[in-house]
Design an enzyme around this catalytic site. Sequence first.
Site, PDB file in Angstrom:
ATOM      1  CG  ASP A   1      91.272  36.234  62.878  1.00 17.71           C
ATOM      2  OD1 ASP A   1      90.277  36.947  62.709  1.00 17.71           O
ATOM      3  OD2 ASP A   1      92.399  36.676  63.161  1.00 17.71           O
ATOM      4  CD  GLU A   2      88.103  38.862  66.385  1.00 22.61           C
ATOM      5  OE1 GLU A   2      87.536  39.120  67.459  1.00 22.61           O
ATOM      6  OE2 GLU A   2      88.519  39.723  65.600  1.00 22.61           O
TER       7      GLU A   2
END
EC number: 2.7.7.7
Length: 391
Positions: A100-101
């Site tokens: 998610d990054e």
Amino acid sequence: MHIDLDAFFASIEQRDHPEYQGRPLVVGAKPGKRGVVATCSYEARRYGVRSAMPISEAVRRLPPETVYLRPSMTRYGEVSRQIMQALEGISPAVEKVSVDEAFLDISGMQRLIGPPEVIGRRAKSVILEGVGLTASVGIGPNRLIAKLASDFRKPDGLTIVLADQVQAFLDPQPLTILRGLGAKSAPVLQRIGLRTVADVRRLSLLELRRHLGDLAGTKIHEQAHGIASDRVHLDSERKSISKETTFNEDITDPEIVRDTLHWAAQEVGYIARQEGRRGSIVTVKIRFQGFETHTRSRTLTTPTSTDKEIFQQAWELYQSEQWVGRPVRLVGLGVSGWASDAAKAAEQADLFDEITADHAPKQERLYQTMDAVSDKFGRKSVRFGVRRRKE
């Protein structure tokens, strides 16, 4: 530019299940079981619930209408791949930090897309339109500032910090935003009257080293002055895959440490398999009170990407030290030492042979089959668990 999806796992669940929207939602262990919170919705965070919190503590804080779900990593991974592919349309230099990054090198993109604000809004738009999720975006002259900027206005935020704005951005913020200055080491500086980054910046490098030690003092000194790497590493350059988490309170129960390592192994193993990597070095990182940090590594005879093998090696590393019973602040787990493509191609094994630590390729093929079953029947349909020790 740093992209950080907002409450990623929980947001996917709320997107896919409209009946969960607006309700506190926890992804991780189920109530009544040992384990931790993997992530939670912003509705749950209002009650003080955070990632890696023991599920028993989360249940005590949350209202009865809370939704508790087990992670569906296959589904989350597919959404992550869609997001990363969309971001590659903005910049060819995308470094996936986790599911998610991501960091993007957007230098030179102004001529093609526009000023930083336009680039940031474009990133948020392609994610929202592509997968229906919000992301917080930070843009700055280096990795540290971009990361802090993405945290600044969560959720769904966009913060831009130009090179001549770095100190104005950092100075008023609490010193605890500095990476590596946790709840146990921050009081060391607070006791001498420091509260903000500006206060920290007024101390010399020598003074910071005296209070925090050479390594930590140097790191905090650089961060307080906005000094950090500005390099974006492409996936092919990734040296390791790791996951770590800091507990809200020191943990003394070794079973919670064990559950956290198991969760981290699932995270690390899943990313490794999705990227087609197998590592031969497993590393455990443990932080105690007063910023006392230890790392221990073990080199495997056969590279692996299986959750089970990574967890077993990590747990054995933890048990081999005199750590059990000591209050733990942070737990981390990483895999590195990638097998070459030639080595991967040379290894073959039958799927249903006995699974042992000496037959990692067989385990990997079994995981491929398990992932296929999960894709068809759901993540909960088949998975490895942790065998509990009898009292």
